[in-house]
Design a protein around this motif. Structure first.
Motif, PDB file in Angstrom:
ATOM      1  N   ARG A   1     -31.405 -13.851  13.381  1.00 22.59           N
ATOM      2  CA  ARG A   1     -31.655 -14.847  14.437  1.00 22.59           C
ATOM      3  C   ARG A   1     -30.391 -15.520  14.935  1.00 22.59           C
ATOM      4  O   ARG A   1     -30.281 -15.829  16.129  1.00 22.59           O
ATOM      5  CB  ARG A   1     -32.615 -15.931  13.920  1.00 22.59           C
ATOM      6  CG  ARG A   1     -34.064 -15.521  13.852  1.00 22.59           C
ATOM      7  CD  ARG A   1     -34.916 -16.695  13.410  1.00 22.59           C
ATOM      8  NE  ARG A   1     -34.806 -17.831  14.312  1.00 22.59           N
ATOM      9  CZ  ARG A   1     -35.149 -19.077  13.981  1.00 22.59           C
ATOM     10  NH1 ARG A   1     -35.595 -19.338  12.774  1.00 22.59           N
ATOM     11  NH2 ARG A   1     -35.035 -20.042  14.858  1.00 22.59           N
ATOM     12  N   PHE A   2     -29.440 -15.750  14.036  1.00 25.04           N
ATOM     13  CA  PHE A   2     -28.305 -16.595  14.382  1.00 25.04           C
ATOM     14  C   PHE A   2     -26.981 -15.840  14.455  1.00 25.04           C
ATOM     15  O   PHE A   2     -25.912 -16.432  14.333  1.00 25.04           O
ATOM     16  CB  PHE A   2     -28.209 -17.766  13.402  1.00 25.04           C
ATOM     17  CG  PHE A   2     -29.426 -18.652  13.404  1.00 25.04           C
ATOM     18  CD1 PHE A   2     -29.739 -19.411  14.520  1.00 25.04           C
ATOM     19  CD2 PHE A   2     -30.276 -18.702  12.312  1.00 25.04           C
ATOM     20  CE1 PHE A   2     -30.867 -20.228  14.539  1.00 25.04           C
ATOM     21  CE2 PHE A   2     -31.415 -19.506  12.320  1.00 25.04           C
ATOM     22  CZ  PHE A   2     -31.707 -20.272  13.442  1.00 25.04           C
ATOM     23  N   GLY A   3     -27.064 -14.542  14.649  1.00 29.54           N
ATOM     24  CA  GLY A   3     -25.875 -13.765  14.961  1.00 29.54           C
ATOM     25  C   GLY A   3     -24.905 -13.552  13.827  1.00 29.54           C
ATOM     26  O   GLY A   3     -23.700 -13.437  14.062  1.00 29.54           O
ATOM     27  N   LEU A   4     -25.398 -13.474  12.599  1.00 32.64           N
ATOM     28  CA  LEU A   4     -24.518 -13.158  11.481  1.00 32.64           C
ATOM     29  C   LEU A   4     -24.340 -11.644  11.376  1.00 32.64           C
ATOM     30  O   LEU A   4     -24.930 -10.883  12.134  1.00 32.64           O
ATOM     31  CB  LEU A   4     -25.098 -13.722  10.178  1.00 32.64           C
ATOM     32  CG  LEU A   4     -25.340 -15.230  10.141  1.00 32.64           C
ATOM     33  CD1 LEU A   4     -25.799 -15.654   8.755  1.00 32.64           C
ATOM     34  CD2 LEU A   4     -24.096 -16.009  10.553  1.00 32.64           C
ATOM     35  N   ARG A   5     -23.519 -11.218  10.453  1.00 33.53           N
ATOM     36  CA  ARG A   5     -23.264  -9.790  10.254  1.00 33.53           C
ATOM     37  C   ARG A   5     -24.450  -9.188   9.497  1.00 33.53           C
ATOM     38  O   ARG A   5     -24.544  -9.329   8.271  1.00 33.53           O
ATOM     39  CB  ARG A   5     -21.953  -9.602   9.503  1.00 33.53           C
ATOM     40  CG  ARG A   5     -20.754 -10.111  10.305  1.00 33.53           C
ATOM     41  CD  ARG A   5     -19.433  -9.928   9.550  1.00 33.53           C
ATOM     42  NE  ARG A   5     -18.333 -10.386  10.396  1.00 33.53           N
ATOM     43  CZ  ARG A   5     -17.807 -11.616  10.353  1.00 33.53           C
ATOM     44  NH1 ARG A   5     -18.294 -12.515   9.494  1.00 33.53           N
ATOM     45  NH2 ARG A   5     -16.813 -11.952  11.160  1.00 33.53           N
ATOM     46  N   ARG A   6     -25.320  -8.508  10.220  1.00 28.18           N
ATOM     47  CA  ARG A   6     -26.617  -8.117   9.660  1.00 28.18           C
ATOM     48  C   ARG A   6     -26.481  -7.104   8.530  1.00 28.18           C
ATOM     49  O   ARG A   6     -27.016  -7.304   7.435  1.00 28.18           O
ATOM     50  CB  ARG A   6     -27.491  -7.548  10.778  1.00 28.18           C
ATOM     51  CG  ARG A   6     -27.788  -8.554  11.880  1.00 28.18           C
ATOM     52  CD  ARG A   6     -28.533  -7.908  13.017  1.00 28.18           C
ATOM     53  NE  ARG A   6     -28.863  -8.878  14.064  1.00 28.18           N
ATOM     54  CZ  ARG A   6     -29.523  -8.574  15.165  1.00 28.18           C
ATOM     55  NH1 ARG A   6     -29.926  -7.332  15.381  1.00 28.18           N
ATOM     56  NH2 ARG A   6     -29.786  -9.514  16.059  1.00 28.18           N
ATOM     57  N   THR A   7     -25.789  -6.011   8.800  1.00 24.03           N
ATOM     58  CA  THR A   7     -25.689  -4.959   7.788  1.00 24.03           C
ATOM     59  C   THR A   7     -24.955  -5.454   6.545  1.00 24.03           C
ATOM     60  O   THR A   7     -25.401  -5.231   5.411  1.00 24.03           O
ATOM     61  CB  THR A   7     -24.959  -3.732   8.357  1.00 24.03           C
ATOM     62  OG1 THR A   7     -25.671  -3.250   9.509  1.00 24.03           O
ATOM     63  CG2 THR A   7     -24.874  -2.622   7.323  1.00 24.03           C
ATOM     64  N   ALA A   8     -23.839  -6.126   6.756  1.00 16.54           N
ATOM     65  CA  ALA A   8     -23.063  -6.638   5.621  1.00 16.54           C
ATOM     66  C   ALA A   8     -23.882  -7.632   4.802  1.00 16.54           C
ATOM     67  O   ALA A   8     -23.828  -7.627   3.556  1.00 16.54           O
ATOM     68  CB  ALA A   8     -21.783  -7.293   6.116  1.00 16.54           C
ATOM     69  N   THR A   9     -24.661  -8.471   5.486  1.00 16.94           N
ATOM     70  CA  THR A   9     -25.476  -9.467   4.785  1.00 16.94           C
ATOM     71  C   THR A   9     -26.569  -8.790   3.975  1.00 16.94           C
ATOM     72  O   THR A   9     -26.815  -9.156   2.814  1.00 16.94           O
ATOM     73  CB  THR A   9     -26.090 -10.461   5.785  1.00 16.94           C
ATOM     74  OG1 THR A   9     -25.046 -11.083   6.543  1.00 16.94           O
ATOM     75  CG2 THR A   9     -26.888 -11.525   5.062  1.00 16.94           C
ATOM     76  N   ALA A  10     -27.248  -7.809   4.564  1.00 15.72           N
ATOM     77  CA  ALA A  10     -28.321  -7.110   3.857  1.00 15.72           C
ATOM     78  C   ALA A  10     -27.785  -6.395   2.622  1.00 15.72           C
ATOM     79  O   ALA A  10     -28.386  -6.448   1.538  1.00 15.72           O
ATOM     80  CB  ALA A  10     -29.003  -6.118   4.795  1.00 15.72           C
ATOM     81  N   ILE A  11     -26.650  -5.723   2.765  1.00 10.21           N
ATOM     82  CA  ILE A  11     -26.057  -5.018   1.629  1.00 10.21           C
ATOM     83  C   ILE A  11     -25.629  -6.009   0.549  1.00 10.21           C
ATOM     84  O   ILE A  11     -25.863  -5.796  -0.648  1.00 10.21           O
ATOM     85  CB  ILE A  11     -24.860  -4.170   2.081  1.00 10.21           C
ATOM     86  CG1 ILE A  11     -25.348  -3.017   2.967  1.00 10.21           C
ATOM     87  CG2 ILE A  11     -24.091  -3.627   0.882  1.00 10.21           C
ATOM     88  CD1 ILE A  11     -24.227  -2.226   3.612  1.00 10.21           C
ATOM     89  N   ALA A  12     -25.011  -7.111   0.951  1.00 13.36           N
ATOM     90  CA  ALA A  12     -24.541  -8.105  -0.018  1.00 13.36           C
ATOM     91  C   ALA A  12     -25.703  -8.732  -0.771  1.00 13.36           C
ATOM     92  O   ALA A  12     -25.612  -8.956  -1.994  1.00 13.36           O
ATOM     93  CB  ALA A  12     -23.727  -9.181   0.701  1.00 13.36           C
ATOM     94  N   ILE A  13     -26.797  -9.016  -0.092  1.00  8.35           N
ATOM     95  CA  ILE A  13     -27.954  -9.631  -0.752  1.00  8.35           C
ATOM     96  C   ILE A  13     -28.581  -8.660  -1.745  1.00  8.35           C
ATOM     97  O   ILE A  13     -28.925  -9.037  -2.880  1.00  8.35           O
ATOM     98  CB  ILE A  13     -28.971 -10.107   0.295  1.00  8.35           C
ATOM     99  CG1 ILE A  13     -28.449 -11.374   0.985  1.00  8.35           C
ATOM    100  CG2 ILE A  13     -30.336 -10.365  -0.348  1.00  8.35           C
ATOM    101  CD1 ILE A  13     -29.336 -11.890   2.091  1.00  8.35           C
ATOM    102  N   ALA A  14     -28.748  -7.401  -1.341  1.00  5.15           N
ATOM    103  CA  ALA A  14     -29.292  -6.403  -2.270  1.00  5.15           C
ATOM    104  C   ALA A  14     -28.380  -6.246  -3.482  1.00  5.15           C
ATOM    105  O   ALA A  14     -28.850  -6.182  -4.628  1.00  5.15           O
ATOM    106  CB  ALA A  14     -29.461  -5.063  -1.550  1.00  5.15           C
TER     107      ALA A  14
END
Length: 228
Positions: free
Chosen positions: A168-181
């Protein structure tokens, strides 16, 4: 989505029925890490529903009913449905947050609160005194040979909130998803190697903030400027 759910169900049901390899950590991680990633993948797979209230309510309803019904008799089979519930609830909660900076501040507060809760607070009490309650409030993550670790539904709920924030707020989507996993796997690994209950949200909050530090700082400054 249905294919991912079917794959998760098959993995969660099969893993504890594999032959015990003598308590090897390698065997444990060989089944537990994919199970953890499948649960996270279900949350990621629900992101297209982040603006669909009806779909979110459907995920909550199906996940809650199936998760509760299966928890006592087949806790491993209940886990993927609990992940769907967490995804629906997290996406619904994220819709109520008007500014990304609120989530960034929340991430810090949640990380501290989770650490306190797991060490001396409500989570610690439930794990030590009311394990039966935890069975309903956590996903049973199976491993090779029948051992079980647990991941809180609230952890995946915040996973959905954080991922929705990235979209929603324009963060780095792929990097965030990988980092959270990766943060969930890291929390599990630390817990196994240290034999100590490790809260998942501190590392998950770091996984949201660290890859987006410059964007988070810019958003915070802009929101503070608007308040002035």
């Amino acid at each position: 989505m249905l294919g991912l759910l079917a794959l998760a169900e098959a993995w969660f049901i099969a893993a504890p029925r594999l032959d015990d390899l003598g308590g090897s950590n390698l065997a444990f991680f060989a089944t537990t890490v994919p199970a953890m990633l499948l649960a996270t993948g279900l949350v990621i797979g629900c992101l297209p529903f982040r603006d669909d209230v009806a779909a979110q309510l459907g995920l909550i309803a199906v996940g809650a009913v199936a998760g509760a019904a299966l928890s006592s008799g087949a806790p491993e089979a209940a886990a993927p449905f609990k992940a769907l519930f967490a995804a629906g609830a997290g996406l619904a909660l994220a819709r109520l947050i008007p500014l990304g900076s609120i989530v960034y501040a929340l991430a810090i507060v949640v990380a501290i609160a989770d650490a306190v809760s797991v060490s001396v607070g409500p989570t610690h009490y439930l794990v030590t005194e009311e394990p039966g309650v935890v069975d309903y409030l956590a996903l049973s993550i199976p491993s090779w040979g029948g051992d079980i670790s647990q991941l809180g539904v609230s952890d995946l709920l915040f996973c959905a909130v954080y991922l929705s924030t990235a979209w929603r707020f324009g963060l780095r989507r792929t990097a965030t998803a990988i980092a959270i996993a990766a943060s969930l796997v890291a929390s599990l690994a630390i817990a196994i190697w240290s034999d100590v209950a490790i809260p998942a949200l501190p590392l998950m909050s770091l996984a949201l903030l660290a890859p987006n530090a410059d964007l988070v700082w810019a958003a915070l400054r802009e929101d503070l400027r608007k308040l002035e």
